[in-house]
Design a protein around this motif. Structure first.
Motif, PDB file in Angstrom:
ATOM      1  N   ASN A 191      -8.111   3.584  -7.785  1.00 32.48           N
ATOM      2  CA  ASN A 191      -8.647   2.318  -8.281  1.00 32.48           C
ATOM      3  C   ASN A 191      -8.702   1.275  -7.172  1.00 32.48           C
ATOM      4  O   ASN A 191      -9.669   0.521  -7.064  1.00 32.48           O
ATOM      5  CB  ASN A 191      -7.793   1.825  -9.456  1.00 32.48           C
ATOM      6  CG  ASN A 191      -8.475   0.729 -10.227  1.00 32.48           C
ATOM      7  OD1 ASN A 191      -9.642   0.832 -10.563  1.00 32.48           O
ATOM      8  ND2 ASN A 191      -7.740  -0.325 -10.516  1.00 32.48           N
ATOM      9  N   ALA A 192      -7.687   1.232  -6.316  1.00 29.77           N
ATOM     10  CA  ALA A 192      -7.656   0.263  -5.210  1.00 29.77           C
ATOM     11  C   ALA A 192      -8.784   0.547  -4.209  1.00 29.77           C
ATOM     12  O   ALA A 192      -9.460  -0.379  -3.745  1.00 29.77           O
ATOM     13  CB  ALA A 192      -6.299   0.303  -4.514  1.00 29.77           C
ATOM     14  N   VAL A 193      -9.008   1.805  -3.870  1.00 26.92           N
ATOM     15  CA  VAL A 193     -10.091   2.171  -2.952  1.00 26.92           C
ATOM     16  C   VAL A 193     -11.440   1.824  -3.579  1.00 26.92           C
ATOM     17  O   VAL A 193     -12.313   1.239  -2.922  1.00 26.92           O
ATOM     18  CB  VAL A 193     -10.037   3.676  -2.588  1.00 26.92           C
ATOM     19  CG1 VAL A 193     -11.269   4.095  -1.802  1.00 26.92           C
ATOM     20  CG2 VAL A 193      -8.769   3.988  -1.808  1.00 26.92           C
ATOM     21  N   ALA A 194     -11.610   2.149  -4.851  1.00 28.06           N
ATOM     22  CA  ALA A 194     -12.852   1.842  -5.558  1.00 28.06           C
ATOM     23  C   ALA A 194     -13.091   0.331  -5.593  1.00 28.06           C
ATOM     24  O   ALA A 194     -14.223  -0.130  -5.405  1.00 28.06           O
ATOM     25  CB  ALA A 194     -12.806   2.405  -6.977  1.00 28.06           C
ATOM     26  N   TRP A 195     -12.022  -0.418  -5.808  1.00 27.45           N
ATOM     27  CA  TRP A 195     -12.128  -1.880  -5.839  1.00 27.45           C
ATOM     28  C   TRP A 195     -12.612  -2.409  -4.494  1.00 27.45           C
ATOM     29  O   TRP A 195     -13.562  -3.181  -4.434  1.00 27.45           O
ATOM     30  CB  TRP A 195     -10.782  -2.511  -6.203  1.00 27.45           C
ATOM     31  CG  TRP A 195     -10.812  -4.001  -6.142  1.00 27.45           C
ATOM     32  CD1 TRP A 195     -11.249  -4.847  -7.122  1.00 27.45           C
ATOM     33  CD2 TRP A 195     -10.428  -4.834  -5.042  1.00 27.45           C
ATOM     34  NE1 TRP A 195     -11.155  -6.154  -6.688  1.00 27.45           N
ATOM     35  CE2 TRP A 195     -10.654  -6.167  -5.418  1.00 27.45           C
ATOM     36  CE3 TRP A 195      -9.912  -4.570  -3.783  1.00 27.45           C
ATOM     37  CZ2 TRP A 195     -10.380  -7.238  -4.576  1.00 27.45           C
ATOM     38  CZ3 TRP A 195      -9.647  -5.645  -2.940  1.00 27.45           C
ATOM     39  CH2 TRP A 195      -9.879  -6.956  -3.347  1.00 27.45           C
TER      40      TRP A 195
END
Length: 130
Positions: free
Chosen positions: A44-48
Motif C-alpha cells: 500500500n505504501a509503494v502504491a501510494w
C-alpha cells in the motif's frame, strides 16, 4: 460563465486523472501484494507513493494548469497534503483488513474513493490555489 465552465472542466479533468491515479494505485498495490506477495501495508505504501507522483504531474499540467515556477516547493506541498490522506489510507486499510470487514482489494477500492475526494479538496484549496 467562464468560472462555471472552468470549474466544471477542472472537476472533469480531476475525475479523469483521479481515476487514472486510482488505477495506478490499485494496479501497483495488486502487483506487489498479490503477485509478488509482499505485505499488504508495504504494498500500500509503494502504491501510494507512485500514485502520488503520477497525480502531481497530471494535476499540475492537466487539471490545475499550474504556472508556479517553484516546482520543488509546489511538489513538497502536494506530497505533504497527500501525506495526510496517505496516513488515512493506511489506517483505513489496516482497520478494514485487520478486522476482516472486507478483503484487501475491496478495501483498497473503497478507501480510494474517499481519498480521491479529499485529495481534490486539498489540491484546490492548498496546493494549486490561485
Amino acid at each position: 460563465m467562464y468560472l462555471i465552465f472552468g470549474t466544471l472542466k477542472e472537476i472533469i479533468m480531476y475525475l479523469i486523472f483521479g481515476t487514472l491515479t486510482t488505477a495506478v494505485n490499485i494496479v501497483v498495490y495488486y502487483l506487489f501484494s498479490n503477485i509478488i506477495h509482499i505485505n499488504y501495508l508495504f504494498s500500500n505504501a509503494v502504491a501510494w507513493f507512485l500514485s502520488v507522483l503520477f497525480a502531481y504531474v497530471t494535476n499540475r499540467k492537466y487539471v490545475f494548469d499550474s504556472k508556479n515556477n517553484q516546482i520543488i516547493k509546489e511538489a513538497i506541498s502536494f506530497f505533504g497534503s497527500r501525506l495526510a490522506t496517505g496516513i488515512m489510507d493506511m489506517v483505513l486499510m489496516w482497520f478494514l483488513v485487520n478486522f476482516n470487514i472486507v478483503n484487501d482489494v475491496v478495501a483498497k477500492v473503497v478507501v480510494n474513493v474517499i481519498v480521491v475526494i479529499l485529495n481534490y479538496i486539498l489540491s484546490k484549496l492548498v496546493v494549486f490555489k490561485k
